[in-house]
Design a protein around this motif. Structure first.
Motif, PDB file in Angstrom:
ATOM      1  N   LEU A  15       0.793  -1.222   0.000  1.00  0.00           N
ATOM      2  CA  LEU A  15       0.000   0.000   0.000  1.00  0.00           C
ATOM      3  C   LEU A  15       0.827   1.275   0.000  1.00  0.00           C
ATOM      4  CD1 LEU A  15      -2.715  -1.040   2.619  1.00  0.00           C
ATOM      5  CD2 LEU A  15      -2.882  -1.113   0.114  1.00  0.00           C
ATOM      6  N   LEU A  16       2.168   1.132   0.231  1.00  0.00           N
ATOM      7  CA  LEU A  16       2.986   2.334   0.393  1.00  0.00           C
ATOM      8  C   LEU A  16       3.606   2.822  -0.910  1.00  0.00           C
ATOM      9  CD1 LEU A  16       4.892   1.225   3.626  1.00  0.00           C
ATOM     10  CD2 LEU A  16       2.867   2.689   3.479  1.00  0.00           C
ATOM     11  N   ASN A  17       3.467   2.056  -1.959  1.00  0.00           N
ATOM     12  CA  ASN A  17       4.198   2.338  -3.192  1.00  0.00           C
ATOM     13  C   ASN A  17       4.026   3.758  -3.705  1.00  0.00           C
ATOM     14  OD1 ASN A  17       5.391  -0.108  -3.344  1.00  0.00           O
ATOM     15  ND2 ASN A  17       3.941  -0.989  -4.810  1.00  0.00           N
ATOM     16  N   ASP A  18       2.861   4.294  -3.594  1.00  0.00           N
ATOM     17  CA  ASP A  18       2.569   5.585  -4.226  1.00  0.00           C
ATOM     18  C   ASP A  18       2.779   6.770  -3.297  1.00  0.00           C
ATOM     19  OD1 ASP A  18       1.911   4.381  -6.622  1.00  0.00           O
ATOM     20  OD2 ASP A  18      -0.182   4.065  -6.011  1.00  0.00           O
ATOM     21  N   THR A  19       3.193   6.534  -2.058  1.00  0.00           N
ATOM     22  CA  THR A  19       3.383   7.655  -1.143  1.00  0.00           C
ATOM     23  C   THR A  19       4.733   8.311  -1.380  1.00  0.00           C
ATOM     24  OG1 THR A  19       4.397   6.336   0.601  1.00  0.00           O
ATOM     25  CG2 THR A  19       1.983   6.472   0.582  1.00  0.00           C
ATOM     26  N   SER A  20       4.787   9.620  -1.202  1.00  0.00           N
ATOM     27  CA  SER A  20       6.049  10.341  -1.393  1.00  0.00           C
ATOM     28  C   SER A  20       7.077   9.940  -0.350  1.00  0.00           C
ATOM     29  CB  SER A  20       5.792  11.857  -1.321  1.00  0.00           C
ATOM     30  OG  SER A  20       5.234  12.212  -0.060  1.00  0.00           O
ATOM     31  N   GLU A  21       6.597   9.619   0.865  1.00  0.00           N
ATOM     32  CA  GLU A  21       7.511   9.221   1.935  1.00  0.00           C
ATOM     33  C   GLU A  21       8.206   7.897   1.593  1.00  0.00           C
ATOM     34  OE1 GLU A  21       4.337  11.806   3.681  1.00  0.00           O
ATOM     35  OE2 GLU A  21       4.381  10.060   2.342  1.00  0.00           O
ATOM     36  N   TYR A  22       7.429   6.975   1.049  1.00  0.00           N
ATOM     37  CA  TYR A  22       7.999   5.680   0.689  1.00  0.00           C
ATOM     38  C   TYR A  22       9.002   5.827  -0.451  1.00  0.00           C
ATOM     39  CZ  TYR A  22       8.391   0.843  -0.839  1.00  0.00           C
ATOM     40  OH  TYR A  22       8.879  -0.387  -1.197  1.00  0.00           O
ATOM     41  N   LYS A  23       8.666   6.637  -1.428  1.00  0.00           N
ATOM     42  CA  LYS A  23       9.568   6.846  -2.553  1.00  0.00           C
ATOM     43  C   LYS A  23      10.880   7.471  -2.092  1.00  0.00           C
ATOM     44  CE  LYS A  23       5.917   7.298  -6.020  1.00  0.00           C
ATOM     45  NZ  LYS A  23       5.216   8.184  -6.967  1.00  0.00           N
ATOM     46  N   GLU A  24      10.785   8.382  -1.095  1.00  0.00           N
ATOM     47  CA  GLU A  24      12.008   9.001  -0.553  1.00  0.00           C
ATOM     48  C   GLU A  24      12.840   7.965   0.199  1.00  0.00           C
ATOM     49  OE1 GLU A  24      14.854  11.887   0.164  1.00  0.00           O
ATOM     50  OE2 GLU A  24      13.123  11.899  -1.194  1.00  0.00           O
ATOM     51  N   LEU A  25      12.167   7.069   0.910  1.00  0.00           N
ATOM     52  CA  LEU A  25      12.870   6.019   1.633  1.00  0.00           C
ATOM     53  C   LEU A  25      13.601   5.081   0.669  1.00  0.00           C
ATOM     54  CD1 LEU A  25      13.509   4.642   4.319  1.00  0.00           C
ATOM     55  CD2 LEU A  25      11.358   3.375   4.103  1.00  0.00           C
ATOM     56  N   ILE A  26      12.976   4.714  -0.420  1.00  0.00           N
ATOM     57  CA  ILE A  26      13.606   3.865  -1.430  1.00  0.00           C
ATOM     58  C   ILE A  26      14.829   4.569  -2.019  1.00  0.00           C
ATOM     59  CG2 ILE A  26      13.311   2.797  -3.702  1.00  0.00           C
ATOM     60  CD1 ILE A  26      11.964   1.300  -1.437  1.00  0.00           C
ATOM     61  N   LYS A  27      14.707   5.876  -2.223  1.00  0.00           N
ATOM     62  CA  LYS A  27      15.826   6.666  -2.744  1.00  0.00           C
ATOM     63  C   LYS A  27      17.007   6.631  -1.768  1.00  0.00           C
ATOM     64  CE  LYS A  27      17.028  11.369  -4.183  1.00  0.00           C
ATOM     65  NZ  LYS A  27      16.507  12.764  -4.324  1.00  0.00           N
ATOM     66  N   ILE A  28      16.717   6.798  -0.481  1.00  0.00           N
ATOM     67  CA  ILE A  28      17.770   6.780   0.542  1.00  0.00           C
ATOM     68  C   ILE A  28      18.405   5.389   0.617  1.00  0.00           C
ATOM     69  CG2 ILE A  28      18.209   6.952   3.023  1.00  0.00           C
ATOM     70  CD1 ILE A  28      16.017   9.101   3.120  1.00  0.00           C
ATOM     71  N   GLN A  29      17.571   4.371   0.508  1.00  0.00           N
ATOM     72  CA  GLN A  29      18.085   3.006   0.536  1.00  0.00           C
ATOM     73  C   GLN A  29      19.043   2.763  -0.631  1.00  0.00           C
ATOM     74  OE1 GLN A  29      15.375  -0.233  -0.217  1.00  0.00           O
ATOM     75  NE2 GLN A  29      16.474  -1.591   1.194  1.00  0.00           N
ATOM     76  N   LYS A  30      18.691   3.282  -1.788  1.00  0.00           N
ATOM     77  CA  LYS A  30      19.564   3.135  -2.955  1.00  0.00           C
ATOM     78  C   LYS A  30      20.892   3.856  -2.716  1.00  0.00           C
ATOM     79  CE  LYS A  30      20.580   2.257  -7.328  1.00  0.00           C
ATOM     80  NZ  LYS A  30      21.801   3.056  -7.499  1.00  0.00           N
ATOM     81  N   GLN A  31      20.857   5.040  -2.108  1.00  0.00           N
ATOM     82  CA  GLN A  31      22.092   5.763  -1.790  1.00  0.00           C
ATOM     83  C   GLN A  31      22.942   4.974  -0.798  1.00  0.00           C
ATOM     84  OE1 GLN A  31      20.419   9.435  -0.363  1.00  0.00           O
ATOM     85  NE2 GLN A  31      20.326  10.365  -2.408  1.00  0.00           N
ATOM     86  N   TYR A  32      22.262   4.369   0.182  1.00  0.00           N
ATOM     87  CA  TYR A  32      22.966   3.553   1.176  1.00  0.00           C
ATOM     88  C   TYR A  32      23.667   2.380   0.501  1.00  0.00           C
ATOM     89  CZ  TYR A  32      23.656   0.313   5.071  1.00  0.00           C
ATOM     90  OH  TYR A  32      24.198  -0.573   5.959  1.00  0.00           O
ATOM     91  N   GLU A  33      22.974   1.683  -0.383  1.00  0.00           N
ATOM     92  CA  GLU A  33      23.555   0.535  -1.065  1.00  0.00           C
ATOM     93  C   GLU A  33      24.743   0.946  -1.933  1.00  0.00           C
ATOM     94  OE1 GLU A  33      23.074  -2.646  -0.748  1.00  0.00           O
ATOM     95  OE2 GLU A  33      21.547  -2.337   0.786  1.00  0.00           O
ATOM     96  N   ASP A  34      24.630   2.111  -2.564  1.00  0.00           N
ATOM     97  CA  ASP A  34      25.745   2.613  -3.385  1.00  0.00           C
ATOM     98  C   ASP A  34      26.975   2.855  -2.516  1.00  0.00           C
ATOM     99  OD1 ASP A  34      24.203   2.503  -5.640  1.00  0.00           O
ATOM    100  OD2 ASP A  34      23.720   4.643  -5.687  1.00  0.00           O
ATOM    101  N   GLN A  35      26.772   3.469  -1.344  1.00  0.00           N
ATOM    102  CA  GLN A  35      27.888   3.755  -0.448  1.00  0.00           C
ATOM    103  C   GLN A  35      28.444   2.465   0.152  1.00  0.00           C
ATOM    104  OE1 GLN A  35      29.145   6.829  -0.242  1.00  0.00           O
ATOM    105  NE2 GLN A  35      30.838   5.994   0.971  1.00  0.00           N
ATOM    106  N   ARG A  36      27.571   1.536   0.439  1.00  0.00           N
ATOM    107  CA  ARG A  36      27.993   0.226   0.959  1.00  0.00           C
ATOM    108  C   ARG A  36      28.906  -0.471  -0.040  1.00  0.00           C
ATOM    109  NH1 ARG A  36      25.024  -4.809   0.530  1.00  0.00           N
ATOM    110  NH2 ARG A  36      25.586  -6.290   2.183  1.00  0.00           N
ATOM    111  N   ASN A  37      28.562  -0.391  -1.295  1.00  0.00           N
ATOM    112  CA  ASN A  37      29.395  -1.003  -2.326  1.00  0.00           C
ATOM    113  C   ASN A  37      30.741  -0.295  -2.467  1.00  0.00           C
ATOM    114  OD1 ASN A  37      27.597  -3.052  -3.049  1.00  0.00           O
ATOM    115  ND2 ASN A  37      26.492  -1.723  -4.467  1.00  0.00           N
ATOM    116  N   LYS A  38      30.761   1.003  -2.207  1.00  0.00           N
ATOM    117  CA  LYS A  38      32.023   1.745  -2.244  1.00  0.00           C
ATOM    118  C   LYS A  38      32.948   1.282  -1.118  1.00  0.00           C
ATOM    119  CE  LYS A  38      30.231   5.954  -4.426  1.00  0.00           C
ATOM    120  NZ  LYS A  38      29.955   7.411  -4.257  1.00  0.00           N
TER     121      LYS A  38
END
Length: 243
Positions: free
Chosen positions: A72-95
């Motif tokens: 149910l959270l897919n379309d919320t702006s808060e969820y989309k921001e969280l996914i964005k932060i998670q992607k940034q975290y994974e990028d830094q983790r790989n670094k």
């Protein structure tokens, strides 16, 4: 007076934080007092990659984020921001993973290996590197068979025996042994007696701490480094074995 430093003391610096480099620097100032053996060099390089790979595996395991449920959270702006932060975290983790791999692939990027190689180069340049030969190997094998200390773990391993035979046959100084190895620490009296019999010199002490060895040798050390080392040793993994 010379220091014999067990391989695991050097390798333990991979288990500490970056502040530990200060303690390595204090060792560098006394390179002329450090006994370096080709067996110890082999052991260091053989094990550093293993330790760094273990570090990488532990980091990747402990830093992994669980998947975030969406529904149910897919379309919320808060969820989309969280996914964005998670992607940034994974990028830094790989670094970070890439940085560890860079340590593994190139010792010039590895501060502990860089220090150890400087120590090795000093010993080679000054012709103080102790090297195993057939005589030392034969004596080490006899020591292993007779069960005389120091006794390496494993039926086939004779690393400690080789190191000790090299010391007995090539050193004419009082020595201080820095190790957390039970094969030395549980046979102090025997080793002291044997060393004095062969060399006429003395084992001044066996300690697990660089700062304590400096104290025995009457070398001044910044009290902050002693406190740092005490904290470093406390931070060793609970399952860490001294043997």
């Amino acid at each position: 007076m010379k220091f014999l430093i067990d391989t695991n003391i050097y390798l333990d610096f991979y288990r500490y934080n970056n502040e530990s480099i200060q303690l390595l620097n204090s060792l560098t100032e006394h390179s002329d007092k450090i006994i370096l053996i080709d067996q110890i060099i082999d052991e260091f390089h053989r094990n550093r990659e293993k330790i760094l790979n273990e570090l990488k595996g532990l980091f990747m395991k402990d830093s992994k984020l669980e998947n975030i449920p969406s529904s149910l959270l897919n379309d919320t702006s808060e969820y989309k921001e969280l996914i964005k932060i998670q992607k940034q975290y994974e990028d830094q983790r790989n670094k970070v993973r890439t940085a560890i791999e860079r340590f593994i692939d190139s010792e010039t990027h590895d501060p502990v290996a860089f220090f150890f190689n400087e120590l090795t180069n000093y010993a080679i340049k000054n012709d103080t590197l102790l090297k195993m030969d057939d005589f030392i190997l034969a004596n080490a094998e006899k020591r292993k068979l007779k069960g005389n200390p120091p006794t390496s773990q494993g039926k086939a391993s004779i690393g400690d025996e080789i190191n000790w035979e090299l010391i007995l046959n090539n050193t004419d100084d009082d020595i201080i042994i820095i190790c957390r190895d039970g094969s030395f620490k549980t046979h102090i009296a025997v080793l002291k007696k044997e060393y004095h019999k062969h060399t006429g010199r003395f084992v001044l002490g066996i300690t697990s701490k660089i700062s304590e060895a400096f104290k025995i040798a009457d070398i001044k050390i910044d009290p902050k480094l002693k406190t740092l080392e005490d904290r470093m040793i406390r931070e060793l993994p609970d399952d860490y074995s001294e043997d």
